[in-house]
Design a protein around this motif. Sequence first.
Motif, PDB file in Angstrom:
ATOM      1  N   CYS A  16      -8.101  -4.265  26.388  1.00 18.28           N
ATOM      2  CA  CYS A  16      -7.709  -2.857  26.245  1.00 18.28           C
ATOM      3  C   CYS A  16      -6.244  -2.629  26.567  1.00 18.28           C
ATOM      4  O   CYS A  16      -5.669  -1.650  26.132  1.00 18.28           O
ATOM      5  N   PHE A  17      -5.595  -3.560  27.322  1.00 15.63           N
ATOM      6  CA  PHE A  17      -4.218  -3.314  27.739  1.00 15.63           C
ATOM      7  C   PHE A  17      -3.224  -3.490  26.609  1.00 15.63           C
ATOM      8  O   PHE A  17      -2.134  -2.983  26.662  1.00 15.63           O
ATOM      9  N   PRO A  23      -9.499   2.907  26.029  1.00 16.20           N
ATOM     10  CA  PRO A  23     -10.147   1.677  26.485  1.00 16.20           C
ATOM     11  C   PRO A  23     -11.479   1.463  25.797  1.00 16.20           C
ATOM     12  O   PRO A  23     -12.251   2.402  25.582  1.00 16.20           O
ATOM     13  N   LEU A  61       0.157  -1.993  38.169  1.00 12.64           N
ATOM     14  CA  LEU A  61       0.082  -1.736  36.730  1.00 12.64           C
ATOM     15  C   LEU A  61       0.812  -0.446  36.381  1.00 12.64           C
ATOM     16  O   LEU A  61       1.118   0.372  37.240  1.00 12.64           O
ATOM     17  N   LYS A  64      -0.515   3.954  32.362  1.00 12.67           N
ATOM     18  CA  LYS A  64      -1.444   3.878  31.228  1.00 12.67           C
ATOM     19  C   LYS A  64      -2.541   2.857  31.500  1.00 12.67           C
ATOM     20  O   LYS A  64      -3.737   3.110  31.262  1.00 12.67           O
ATOM     21  N   ASN A  65      -2.142   1.689  32.019  1.00  9.45           N
ATOM     22  CA  ASN A  65      -3.126   0.642  32.286  1.00  9.45           C
ATOM     23  C   ASN A  65      -3.991   0.979  33.499  1.00  9.45           C
ATOM     24  O   ASN A  65      -5.163   0.587  33.575  1.00  9.45           O
ATOM     25  N   TRP A  95      -2.420 -12.718  33.326  1.00  9.59           N
ATOM     26  CA  TRP A  95      -1.652 -11.654  32.671  1.00  9.59           C
ATOM     27  C   TRP A  95      -0.150 -11.892  32.915  1.00  9.59           C
ATOM     28  O   TRP A  95       0.258 -12.307  34.004  1.00  9.59           O
ATOM     29  N   ARG A 144       1.977  -9.286  24.949  1.00  8.68           N
ATOM     30  CA  ARG A 144       2.247  -8.544  26.185  1.00  8.68           C
ATOM     31  C   ARG A 144       3.530  -9.076  26.857  1.00  8.68           C
ATOM     32  O   ARG A 144       4.339  -8.293  27.368  1.00  8.68           O
TER      33      ARG A 144
END
Length: 907
Positions: A16-17, A23, A61, A64-65, A95, A144
């Motif tokens: 979802c990120f 999400p 984070l 938004k995340n 990540w 990302r």
Amino acid sequence: MPPRKRTRPGLGFLCCFGSSEPPEINLKDSVPLQLLEFSAPMPPAEELHARFSELVDELDLTDKNREAMFALPDEKKWQIYCSKKKDPNKLATSWPDYYIDRINSMAAMQTLFAFDEEEMEMRNKVVEDLKTALRTQPMRFVTRFIELDGLTCLLNFLRSMDYETSESRVHTSVIGCIKALMNNSQGRAHVLAHPQSINTISQSLRTENIKTKVAVLEILGAVCLVPDGHKKVLQAMAHYQKYAAERTRFQTLLNELDRSTGRYRDEVNLKTAIMSFINAVLNAGAGEDNLEFRLHLRYEFLMLGIQPVIDKLREHENATLDRHLDFFEMVRNEDDSELAKRFDMNHVDTKSAGAMFELIKKKLSHTDSYPHLLSILHHCLQMPYKRGGGMESLMLYSHTALLGKLEKKERECDTKTQEKEEMMKTLNKMKDKLQREGVELRSAREQVLDLSSRITDINMINGTIWHDIDDLRAFKILDLKDIEKMFSAYQRQQKETGSMDDIYVSTRKVKELSVIDGRRAQNCVILLSKLKMSNEEIRRAILEMDEREELAKDMLEQLLKFVPEKSDIDLLEEHKHELERMARADRFLFEMSRIDHYQQRLQALFFKKKFAERLAEAKPKVEAILNASKEVVRSKRLTQILEVVLAFGNFMNKGQRGNAYGFKVSSLNKIADTKSSIDRNITMLHYLIMIFEKNYPDTLHIQGDLSSVPEAAKVNLSELEKEVHNIKSGLKALEAELHYQQSRTRERGDKFVAVIGDFITVAGFSFSELEDQLSEAKDKFAKSLKHFGEEEGRMQPDEFFGIFDTFLQSFSEARQDLENMQRRKDEEERRARMEAMLKEQRERERRSKKSGASDEVSGEFDDLVSALRSGEVFDKDLNKFKRNRKRSVPQLVEGGGRERAVTKVNY
């Protein structure tokens, strides 16, 4: 090539990120919730929210995340929390945020702390894990990483490295991360689009770490083969030229390729990487279809001396390296052949300046371009004929001020060392003599001076009242300070009432007093600021004859320009009571004027410092004349050559001036201008050398007999004699000043007599050797003139030996011409055999191109690097010995297109 199929499972909930959509919980890629084994029962909603909030805060984070995380179901939140507590690093290291933060922290700390081996290993593991993640994680990890500007993070780390880090495995791993990022189309496009990425990567060539160098060269070489990459690599090498202070582009690479000592002796991997990079630079991008571009760029490498280095690299007998060397030489030969076709020739000897000049002159004569050729030659006349010439600055990039100062200090150090060595040699020669006579001579001299002064004093006072008076007794009871106060003030008052100028000056007590000419004073202040010494320190250095080496030669030369003149001294004396108010230049000149024979001391010190340098300049010139005079008389090879030339001339002139017994040596160089009536490329000198090779092969080594002649040809005897005379005059002036200083009472700290006395003893011995050697050289030169039938006094050494020097140069060039003619003949025969052998293959390739066949392959960046490293990228060219390119000249188009195993990577 399409991206490789990745079989690793996704990141589950983290998908979802990477999207702007709300999400979405996708359980297809993960284990069903009801089958999960939780380490503890799920707590109440309020406690779960508190724990989960703490976990999210640790992850740092974006807003938004964070919203996406909190929107997950409670079961999913508990699953994430338990997973985090079981393996704290699992979530973070899955990540790119984690790696970017860690590398940024590493970059910030490396200039502040020194890391031990364990900490360095930990830092390396972080970067290695990122490299692995960029290769193995799903595409969304790379996406990302790009979105978070991870590339800039890596580049900043490279730019901020300290020395220890730059030489460690961490540096290699960071380069590996960039290489991994480029292993897919999106990452590669991002790296190439970054304005500074390739430039920053190139800076890593400065390291001594061989693995890092190889990794960087592989990236740069592969970038040459991707669309729009070649231009960026050339720009990066121009950037590296400035960054590494290279004289010319690619200089460091050629130095690395040539290094054969220490750990570089057998480092074949680095040499292979450099050669593969050079081949990629020459043959990709604009060089793929443009002959002029390839020639221009290759000449840059040839100018740096790549050809003899290639010949040396053959000694490694490494198959991969030899493949790259073969390709370089094969392409060069083909390009030279195509260049020759433009001049309607089979071959252009690009190794011979004379051959190329004649070809260009012939081609441009009677054209509009001929004046431009003349203009180029006019500028070439300004080029220095040897290293260190006056126009060297036109060819070299200017160095930084710090480097200039360093070089100056090194030169001064070298001069001092040389002076010391020369002095030690001379002192060793005179050691026995000085031991016997030195102490006795000095003692006798002091006794005589003391005795003479006593006799003078006695003669003046004998029979007078002054004979029994001792003023020292009265001197002890006087109040000297009070006398100075009383009468200095009185005298000053009388002085101040003497003139209006003095009255005007006295009313300006807050301002500086200056009576020296303004411009001269200003220049003097500038000099003093460069010296960075106080007046007292300068005075002490001069009295001590600069035993501490505080005054450089150039500073002494400048100080001689600011010796107080009589008019200066008179003006300054009038205001000596106002010493504290004097301007800096005025006070300096005043205080220096108080040193007895200040100018003579400076001149003596300057002469002393310059003596070894002047002797070192004159001595080789004297030796050159002496040795050359001996060589031309003793050389049996020269006698043999003159004998053959005389016989040849008598035969050619039979019936006219035959049976000559000799000839003027000035006629020797005319044989190089006499051309054959059959072949205008052959001169009489060429023909004579062929006779020597057949009948008198030993004479071909004539240069060995006359090794001093080239240097003697540069010596002007009149100027040399003038310089020797000037040195002699300087020594005499020094002796006269020494006698003066010995006759006066010296103040404390004055070392002139001791220092200059010892110097004159040593310098006089050294100079007498030079003078004797010059006399011998002139005698030998006169005998050499007589030996060759020349009238004494009619020719100077530079003219006489210049004749032989010119002949030796012509002799060497003629031999080289004959070797080139033979080499061209051999190459033409080999080329003819090769063309016959390849004719069928060319026809097959032409038919293949017309049928639309294409072997262009696109692939991942790693595949491209691997193909470049092994040389497979050039295999078809190398195996077929053929380059079918589009030609920029219409008449060359018929050669067809050029095939390449891998030429570009498609996005």
